[in-house]
Design an enzyme around this catalytic site. Structure first.
Site, mmCIF file in Angstrom:
data_model
loop_
_atom_site.group_PDB
_atom_site.id
_atom_site.type_symbol
_atom_site.label_atom_id
_atom_site.label_comp_id
_atom_site.label_asym_id
_atom_site.label_seq_id
_atom_site.Cartn_x
_atom_site.Cartn_y
_atom_site.Cartn_z
ATOM 1 N N THR A 1 0.563 -1.023 -0.008
ATOM 2 C CA THR A 1 -0.049 -0.196 0.080
ATOM 3 C C THR A 1 0.865 1.020 -0.076
ATOM 4 O OG1 THR A 1 -0.182 0.213 2.583
ATOM 5 C CG2 THR A 1 -2.268 -1.181 0.764
ATOM 6 N N SER B 1 3.263 4.390 -5.041
ATOM 7 C CA SER B 1 4.024 6.071 -5.678
ATOM 8 C C SER B 1 4.916 6.373 -5.162
ATOM 9 C CB SER B 1 2.691 7.096 -5.508
ATOM 10 O OG SER B 1 2.045 6.788 -4.592
ATOM 11 N N GLY C 1 8.545 7.353 -2.557
ATOM 12 C CA GLY C 1 9.235 7.317 -0.717
ATOM 13 C C GLY C 1 9.339 5.831 -0.564
ATOM 14 N N GLY D 1 7.322 3.027 0.016
ATOM 15 C CA GLY D 1 6.418 2.266 -0.614
ATOM 16 C C GLY D 1 7.264 1.406 -1.675
ATOM 17 N N SER E 1 7.457 3.305 13.568
ATOM 18 C CA SER E 1 7.329 4.835 13.144
ATOM 19 C C SER E 1 8.021 4.787 14.845
ATOM 20 C CB SER E 1 7.052 6.034 13.212
ATOM 21 O OG SER E 1 7.594 7.220 13.318
ATOM 22 N N TYR F 1 0.120 11.498 14.648
ATOM 23 C CA TYR F 1 0.977 10.638 14.551
ATOM 24 C C TYR F 1 1.500 9.864 15.010
ATOM 25 C CZ TYR F 1 4.273 9.404 10.946
ATOM 26 O OH TYR F 1 5.578 8.475 10.674
HETATM 27 P P1 NDP Z 1 5.906 9.758 1.414
HETATM 28 O O1 NDP Z 1 4.478 10.684 1.989
HETATM 29 O O2 NDP Z 1 6.820 9.429 1.152
HETATM 30 O O3 NDP Z 1 5.209 8.519 0.845
HETATM 31 C C1 NDP Z 1 3.420 8.455 1.479
HETATM 32 C C2 NDP Z 1 3.064 7.035 0.553
HETATM 33 O O4 NDP Z 1 1.562 6.779 0.801
HETATM 34 C C3 NDP Z 1 2.843 7.526 -0.491
HETATM 35 O O5 NDP Z 1 2.767 6.830 -1.817
HETATM 36 C C4 NDP Z 1 1.225 7.994 -1.039
HETATM 37 O O6 NDP Z 1 0.520 7.817 -2.062
HETATM 38 C C5 NDP Z 1 0.515 6.934 -0.131
HETATM 39 N N1 NDP Z 1 -0.271 7.235 0.056
HETATM 40 C C6 NDP Z 1 -0.899 7.701 1.416
HETATM 41 N N2 NDP Z 1 -2.070 8.274 2.449
HETATM 42 C C7 NDP Z 1 -2.386 7.092 0.998
HETATM 43 C C8 NDP Z 1 -4.096 7.315 0.623
HETATM 44 N N3 NDP Z 1 -4.728 7.607 2.042
HETATM 45 N N4 NDP Z 1 -4.238 5.535 0.269
HETATM 46 C C9 NDP Z 1 -3.018 4.991 -0.202
HETATM 47 N N5 NDP Z 1 -1.994 5.958 -0.412
HETATM 48 C C10 NDP Z 1 -1.836 6.881 0.192
HETATM 49 O O7 NDP Z 1 5.946 8.723 2.891
HETATM 50 P P2 NDP Z 1 6.437 7.383 3.157
HETATM 51 O O8 NDP Z 1 7.552 7.194 2.444
HETATM 52 O O9 NDP Z 1 8.649 8.349 3.993
HETATM 53 O O10 NDP Z 1 6.700 7.258 4.190
HETATM 54 C C11 NDP Z 1 6.196 5.471 3.965
HETATM 55 C C12 NDP Z 1 5.713 5.149 5.691
HETATM 56 O O11 NDP Z 1 6.632 4.697 6.430
HETATM 57 C C13 NDP Z 1 4.499 5.647 6.187
HETATM 58 O O12 NDP Z 1 3.253 5.276 7.165
HETATM 59 C C14 NDP Z 1 4.887 6.822 7.070
HETATM 60 O O13 NDP Z 1 4.360 7.116 8.240
HETATM 61 C C15 NDP Z 1 6.667 5.897 7.883
HETATM 62 N N6 NDP Z 1 7.115 5.987 7.839
HETATM 63 C C16 NDP Z 1 8.106 7.410 7.523
HETATM 64 C C17 NDP Z 1 9.551 7.905 7.916
HETATM 65 C C18 NDP Z 1 10.231 8.720 7.039
HETATM 66 O O14 NDP Z 1 11.081 9.653 8.114
HETATM 67 N N7 NDP Z 1 9.448 8.882 5.904
HETATM 68 C C19 NDP Z 1 10.041 7.436 9.259
HETATM 69 C C20 NDP Z 1 8.591 6.724 10.267
HETATM 70 C C21 NDP Z 1 7.575 5.724 9.317
HETATM 71 P P3 NDP Z 1 0.117 9.010 -2.811
HETATM 72 O O15 NDP Z 1 1.558 10.429 -3.112
HETATM 73 O O16 NDP Z 1 -0.092 8.605 -4.398
HETATM 74 O O17 NDP Z 1 -0.805 10.012 -2.005
#
Ligand code: NDP
Length: 238
Positions: free
Chosen positions: A7, A10, A12, A14, A133, A146
């Site tokens: 999930t 797109s 980061g 994921g 996190s 968060y």
């Molecule tokens: P980004 O903001 O870079 O990416 C977030 C991703 O989640 C995007 O692909 C976005 O898709 C998708 N997304 C958000 N909301 C939805 C939704 N409602 N339905 C479907 N897709 C959704 O975040 P990160 O890659 O940094 O974070 C990924 C995970 O890791 C998160 O759960 C975050 O909390 C966790 N995390 C991140 C940290 C960090 O420092 N970056 C640290 C600790 C945890 P789209 O753009 O298409 O909406």
């Protein structure tokens, strides 16, 4: 070839997970919400299938899981990565902010597990990884909602692991520290530099470094690991 659904693939972390599983030859599906162009480009690059599905929406989530299960009716790997943050003091955080974060970060993984577990139980195998996190392990100032959502992800993971272990299904959680993705783009460079100085390994992590751990947790080398929270934080203790 495993059936894999990620999930929020797109961007980061994921997107790095999508690349990792696709490179291993798995059949990869990933969801996105807003970043359609990035999702399409990643699908073209990796051969994975992009599905538009809001993690906070039950119908979207169930449809994505049915599609990823394919004709065999089961998922081998489910990575619950989609998440959003909200920065602000409690007194400045509205009900809508609270609801949006909780629905995406907590209801999302819950609804996906509920939809995927019956198939995994039936086949008596499967692997789920959630993303918490460092702030779910210890609350962060100005990120209370968060932090609460990510603490809930840990408890959800541990409970799911207990429910699923007897069926041969493993459920683990990864707790990243500070990872250099768009989620942290709001931080000015000076703040990122200061943050890096606090981290024993001297820098923020990369999405690929988190993806590597997720990939390991879904593999045979992790067959005796379930119900655990694996920190990926460069030694950072807050
Ligand atoms: P980004 O903001 O870079 O990416 C977030 C991703 O989640 C995007 O692909 C976005 O898709 C998708 N997304 C958000 N909301 C939805 C939704 N409602 N339905 C479907 N897709 C959704 O975040 P990160 O890659 O940094 O974070 C990924 C995970 O890791 C998160 O759960 C975050 O909390 C966790 N995390 C991140 C940290 C960090 O420092 N970056 C640290 C600790 C945890 P789209 O753009 O298409 O909406």
């Amino acid at each position: 070839m495993r059936n894999v659904l990620i999930t929020g693939g797109s961007r980061g972390i994921g997107a790095a997970v999508v690349r990792k599983f696709a490179a291993a030859g798995d059949r990869v599906y990933f969801t996105y919400l807003h970043s359609e162009e990035k999702a399409r480009a990643l699908a073209t690059e990796t051969g994975a299938t992009a599905l538009r599905a809001d993690a906070a929406c039950r119908e979207d989530t169930e449809a994505a899981i049915r599609q990823a299960e394919g004709e065999g009716g089961v998922l081998d790997v489910l990575v619950l990565n989609a998440g959003i943050s909200h920065v602000g003091m409690i007194m400045d955080t509205g009900d809508e902010d609270f609801r949006r974060v909780m629905e995406t970060n907590v209801y999302g993984p819950f609804a996906a597990m509920r939809a995927a577990l019956p198939g995994m139980f039936w086949r008596r195998s499967g692997c789920i990884v959630t993303i918490s996190s460092i702030w779910g392990q210890r609350g962060a100032s100005c990120e209370a909602v968060y932090s609460a959502s990510k603490a809930a992800v840990i408890a959800l993971t541990q409970a799911a692991a207990l429910e699923a272990a007897g069926a041969g299904v493993r459920v683990n959680c990864v707790a990243p520290g500070a990872i250099d993705t768009e989620m942290n783009d709001h931080l000015p460079k000076a703040e990122k530099d200061a943050l890096s100085e606090e981290i024993p390994l001297g820098r923020m992590g990369t999405p690929e470094e988190v993806a590597d751990v997720i990939f390991f947790l879904c593999g045979d080398g992790a067959r005796y690991i379930t119900g655990n929270v694996i920190p990926v934080n460069g030694g950072w203790r807050t």
